[in-house]
Design an enzyme around this catalytic site. Structure first.
Site, PDB file in Angstrom:
ATOM      1  N   GLU A  44      35.222  55.965  39.386  1.00 53.86           N
ATOM      2  CA  GLU A  44      35.175  55.823  37.922  1.00 53.86           C
ATOM      3  C   GLU A  44      36.466  56.338  37.304  1.00 53.86           C
ATOM      4  O   GLU A  44      36.967  57.406  37.674  1.00 53.86           O
ATOM      5  CB  GLU A  44      33.971  56.612  37.397  1.00 53.86           C
ATOM      6  N   SER A  70      28.959  44.281  29.259  1.00 50.98           N
ATOM      7  CA  SER A  70      28.666  43.044  28.537  1.00 50.98           C
ATOM      8  C   SER A  70      29.976  42.379  28.109  1.00 50.98           C
ATOM      9  O   SER A  70      30.065  41.151  28.046  1.00 50.98           O
ATOM     10  CB  SER A  70      27.784  43.328  27.315  1.00 50.98           C
ATOM     11  N   ASP A 120      35.859  45.566  35.864  1.00 50.08           N
ATOM     12  CA  ASP A 120      34.664  44.859  35.392  1.00 50.08           C
ATOM     13  C   ASP A 120      34.850  43.339  35.475  1.00 50.08           C
ATOM     14  O   ASP A 120      33.974  42.611  35.947  1.00 50.08           O
ATOM     15  CB  ASP A 120      34.351  45.253  33.941  1.00 50.08           C
TER      16      ASP A 120
HETATM   17  C1  GLA Z   1      35.109  50.708  31.650  1.00 49.80           C
HETATM   18  C2  GLA Z   1      36.347  49.857  31.853  1.00 49.80           C
HETATM   19  C3  GLA Z   1      36.730  49.794  33.331  1.00 49.80           C
HETATM   20  C4  GLA Z   1      36.795  51.180  33.949  1.00 49.80           C
HETATM   21  C5  GLA Z   1      35.543  51.985  33.600  1.00 49.80           C
HETATM   22  C6  GLA Z   1      35.638  53.410  34.071  1.00 49.80           C
HETATM   23  O1  GLA Z   1      34.002  50.082  32.235  1.00 49.80           O
HETATM   24  O2  GLA Z   1      36.121  48.548  31.386  1.00 49.80           O
HETATM   25  O3  GLA Z   1      37.951  49.122  33.461  1.00 49.80           O
HETATM   26  O4  GLA Z   1      37.948  51.854  33.557  1.00 49.80           O
HETATM   27  O5  GLA Z   1      35.288  51.995  32.210  1.00 49.80           O
HETATM   28  O6  GLA Z   1      35.668  53.444  35.457  1.00 49.80           O
END
Ligand code: GLA
Length: 393
Positions: free
Chosen positions: A41, A134, A179
């Site tokens: 994360e 989303s 994501d």
């Molecule tokens: C969000 C961002 C990702 C990532 C996470 C943390 O989801 O869209 O790119 O940085 O936070 O891991």
């Protein structure tokens, strides 16, 4: 990719009817999933390692071509219509849901894809502001649909990159690639190990008797809010601070734990803590990869617990509701691991749950959470789903 479940067949049928009523023609259907991240994360924008999984909740886009140069878009979630002129787009955010559509169309055209006009109907199943991406799901579903509607080929990695740019440059959230990447490239039953610098990735199966438990705290998470961008700036400050001693370092991905131990005292305390999270989290993703490959769920669970603590204490992106949700899951038999997932500051936790314990997990966590917070949480379970694609009834 064709999707086959009953729920999907029903959604496709409903959207087909809705589309015909609104626009008077048949449509093609595309979907792109949300995600949970098992571990890794706040490492993606530091060129590090992540381990996301696509989930069985998607954003759906029904689409058919128009003869003019407009995108006419209706959002079922917002009960609202928006019009976008393909030849008059810019990168200014309107702070409106249609920014995601406009952002992706803008980036695709800027990259040289000649898009056709289209009528579109959008339905999002991924709860907004829940930390389940989303945003990436609407971007990727839109991008996939716009490309195929224009008779253009889809390169999944390229699409993930352009969708990220749309979010960075049009929506204004400086998110990493995780994501969008898993929404494009996820595969059924698999977790995706991604190197966010090279974009090399490996898919590894989630053991078949494990379900993903997703607990939405119902505390809204908003990535575009300043704190996410502040964390990025703090990481950049860490790189600058370490540079005199470690001139090979381009991003925190390049820093080893021993190096940080040695030179960390050069950094202000807060910056040091942010760096320590990122550097140790990258190491945890590597260990977690081995653990998953051996189906060693006990080790994976322990690494998830360490990740949560690091996010709470060093990176300071958790909140009391996320901490409580993790603590409650830890009390349920058959839960191998639990941690916050996504950007933090609210949103959801991800849990690895033995499939025989799912009912107990849902009931006990929901009851105890509601009793303490007064909030009624949304608790979902999912298998690892496939990435974006066309769906047929
Ligand atoms: C969000 C961002 C990702 C990532 C996470 C943390 O989801 O869209 O790119 O940085 O936070 O891991």
């Amino acid at each position: 990719m064709e999707t086959k479940t009953l729920v999907e067949t029903k959604i496709v049928a409903e959207l087909q009817i809705g589309f015909r009523q609104r626009y008077g023609t048949q449509a093609r259907m595309y979907r792109a999933p949300g995600r949970v991240n098992l571990i890794g994360e706040h490492t993606d924008y530091n060129d590090g390692f992540v381990m996301p999984v696509a989930i069985e909740l998607s954003v759906w886009v029904a689409i058919a071509p128009r003869d003019d140069r407009k995108l006419v878009v209706y959002s079922e979630n917002f009960s609202e219509r928006a019009e976008i002129e393909l030849d008059e787009m810019d990168s200014r955010p309107r702070r409106h849901w249609s920014d995601y559509v406009q952002g992706v169309a803008f980036m695709l055209q800027k990259a040289g894809y000649a898009l056709r006009g289209a009528n579109m109907l959008i339905r999002g199943e991924v709860p907004i502001g829940s930390g389940l991406s989303s945003s990436a799901a609407i971007e990727v579903a839109t991008g996939f649909a716009l490309l195929e509607n224009s008779g253009l080929p889809v390169d999944r990695v390229e699409l993930a990159k352009l969708c990220r740019r749309a979010e960075n440059e049009v929506v204004g959230a400086r998110v990493g690639i995780m994501d969008q990447f898993v929404s494009c490239c996820g595969q059924t039953g698999q977790a995706l190990m991604l190197d966010c610098r090279s974009l090399d990735y490996r898919l590894r199966p989630i053991p078949p008797d494990v379900r993903l438990g997703i607990c939405n705290t119902m505390v809204k998470h908003d990535v575009a809010s300043g704190k996410y961008n502040t964390r990025q700036a703090e990481c950049e400050e860490g790189v600058r601070g370490l540079f005199p001693r470690l001139p090979h370092v381009r991003a925190l991905r390049d820093v080893r734990i021993e190096e940080l131990d040695r030179y960390g005292s050069d950094l202000p305390q807060t910056i040091y803590k942010r760096c320590r999270h990122v550097v140790t989290e990258n190491a945890r993703v590597r260990y977690a990869t081995t653990a998953l490959e051996k189906a060693d769920l006990a080790t994976l669970g322990r690494l998830m617990a360490e990740s949560h603590l690091s996010l709470k204490n060093d990176y300071e992106v958790s909140c009391p509701e996320l901490d409580l949700m993790v603590e409650l899951a830890g009390q349920v038999e058959g839960v191998y691991g639990a941690r916050m997932t996504g950007g933090g500051f609210g949103g959801s936790t991800v849990n690895l749950v033995d499939k025989r314990s799912v009912a107990d997990f849902r009931r006990s966590v929901a009851n105890a959470y509601e009793k303490t917070t007064g909030l009624s949480p949304q608790i979902l379970t999912s298998a690892a789903a496939g990435g974006a694609g066309e769906a047929r009834a």
